[in-house]
Design an enzyme around this catalytic site. Structure first.
Site, short mmCIF file in Angstrom:
data_model
loop_
_atom_site.label_atom_id
_atom_site.label_comp_id
_atom_site.label_asym_id
_atom_site.label_seq_id
_atom_site.Cartn_x
_atom_site.Cartn_y
_atom_site.Cartn_z
N ASP A 174 0.85 -1.19 0.00
CA ASP A 174 0.00 0.00 0.00
C ASP A 174 0.89 1.23 0.00
OD1 ASP A 174 -2.09 2.01 1.19
OD2 ASP A 174 -3.23 0.15 1.01
N HIS A 230 -3.58 6.52 3.88
CA HIS A 230 -4.32 5.36 3.41
C HIS A 230 -3.74 4.06 3.99
CE1 HIS A 230 -5.63 2.26 0.44
NE2 HIS A 230 -6.70 3.01 0.31
N SER A 399 -11.14 -0.32 -0.33
CA SER A 399 -9.90 -0.31 0.43
C SER A 399 -10.13 -0.59 1.90
CB SER A 399 -9.22 1.08 0.34
OG SER A 399 -8.47 1.21 -0.82
#
Length: 453
Positions: A174, A230, A399
């Site tokens: 990621d 994120h 996600s």
């Protein structure tokens, strides 16, 4: 023509008949994706050579399109376990069309396939901060307090004593992760095989990879500030420390997480995603780390045979690849979304549902290509704040659904330490709870049930 070229050509000639069909097939998929507008790095391509191709032969082949090898992405193997040549990241001349270079390389007998270096992006859609009590609905079940029947039921598993094991590892492919976040620090992996001394002590090619590696920046710093929100959010859903009276709790309170950062400010590339996947596979094979899955909350680009091959290498090492279905409100059966749409047996493709059990408005689906649904709308988790402070907030996207499933994989592996990847995957899918919004939209027609095994 050089002698080395002739020797190399002889070495690959046996594989040529069947290989040409594969090369052409990959080339056709790549050209279709380019025509569809999938994003790629404009002056690069990936070239998979056949086993036995020498360095001199590679140079002669690449010279036909003016290509220059930039780096080795994956070194070839020619033994019983694998039959493949070197995978190279190649720069092509300014002004040359990637489609033309791919087409040209795919016709060469020394090339297994050529494809663009696709660009991947995050699979999150919004930021809707929720800081009030009872906001962590994705962890609830119908028997928890607060309760939500459409949550993952992780809370009910905790009540039965399953808070996971620190001997189970999840790789987070990621953005980077805030490794010193107050709710994450205790569960972030520290590499005992490569202490910080400026040397590559474990011989994996990465110097001082203390918590993992930044493949985007090519350095050991897996956290570079608030832009790594994120990856930090994903990590919190998988394994924020539970029972500590602070912030949130992840599905697994005691799991170990390894960061493989390949997404930067401009997204990430196929080449770096392959290196990240192989990094996790190598850690398991080299050191015996119990890496049971990687979390892959990203997507974009077209079909990549090179990435599919890397995912298969992970499968061979008994590592599951949990992937976000995508956020385009798209039927993945008709219009595949990668990496979730690869057909490798170790993939679990995850759609997103809301706290009322509906398919999230942004979520992709697919009756044959998306496996399961999980909480993905307004998910509260860990975030990095300014000046290296620990904060929290709610994001939405497939996600956010994906790490619920990755956490459940770690939970099952903790309770069943002898289970292999196929057994774990089957347990996750077979225990899922039928859900009306997912009927005909996913393989199981059901949502995650972390308490069901």
């Amino acid at each position: 023509m050089s002698k080395s070229y002739l020797r190399s050509l002889l070495a690959v000639s046996i594989a040529l008949a069947s290989g040409n069909a594969m090369a052409q097939g990959v080339s056709d998929l790549a050209l279709q994706a380019i025509a569809q507008g999938r994003e790629f790095v404009p002056d690069e391509m990936l070239v998979q050579f056949r086993p036995g191709v020498t360095e001199a032969h590679k140079e002669e082949v690449l010279s036909r399109v003016g290509g220059v090898s930039m780096e080795m992405v994956a070194r070839g193997q020619n033994d019983r376990s694998a039959q493949r040549g070197d995978l190279e990241l190649v720069r092509i001349p300014f002004g040359m069309q990637v489609a033309d270079a791919v087409r040209g390389m795919s016709r060469d007998p020394a090339v297994a396939f050529a494809e663009p270096n696709w660009v991947y992006t995050l699979q999150a859609t919004s930021n809707d901060p929720l800081y009030t009590n009872g906001s962590l609905w994705g962890m609830y079940g119908d028997g928890t307090s607060p309760a939500n029947q459409f949550g993952s039921r992780a809370g009910e598993a905790w009540a039965r004593g399953n808070t996971c094991s620190s001997s189970v590892y999840i790789g987070i492919i990621d953005e980077g992760v805030m490794v010193n976040h107050q709710d994450l620090a205790a569960n972030m992996w520290t590499n005992p095989f490569d202490p910080v001394d400026g040397r590559d002590n474990d011989g994996n090619g990465y110097v001082d990879d203390v918590n993992g590696w930044d493949f985007d920046g090519n350095n050991s710093s897996v956290f570079d500030g608030t832009t790594d929100d994120h990856g930090t959010h994903v990590a919190g859903t998988i394994g924020a420390r539970g029972g500590n009276g602070v912030g949130v709790a992840g599905v697994c309170w005691n799991v170990k997480m390894i960061s493989a950062k390949f997404l930067g400010r401009r997204g990430g590339t196929t080449a770096n995603s392959i290196k990240a996947v192989d990094y996790m596979t190598d850690l398991k094979l080299r050191h015996g780390l119990n890496i049971v899955a990687t979390n892959n909350s990203w997507g974009g680009g077209g079909y990549s045979q090179a990435l599919a091959d890397a995912i298969q290498r992970a499968a061979n090492a008994n590592i599951l690849f949990v992937a976000a279905a995508g956020n385009e409100t798209n039927n993945n059966d008709a219009n595949p979304s990668y990496p979730a749409s690869y057909t490798n047996s170790n993939i679990i493709a995850v759609a997103s549902i809301t706290n009322t059990g509906a398919l999230s408005s942004f979520s992709n689906w697919g009756a044959t290509s998306v496996d399961i649904g999980a909480p993905g709308s307004s998910i509260q988790s860990t975030l990095p704040g300014r000046n290296n402070t620990s904060t929290y907030g709610a994001y939405s996207g497939t996600s956010m659904a994906t790490p619920h499933v990755a956490g459940a994989v770690a939970m099952y592996a903790s309770a069943n330490p002898s289970a292999n990847a196929a057994t774990i995957r089957n347990a996750i899918l077979s225990s899922a709870l039928p859900t009306a919004s997912l009927a005909g939209k996913t393989v199981t027609g059901a949502r995650l049930n972390a308490e069901g095994f």
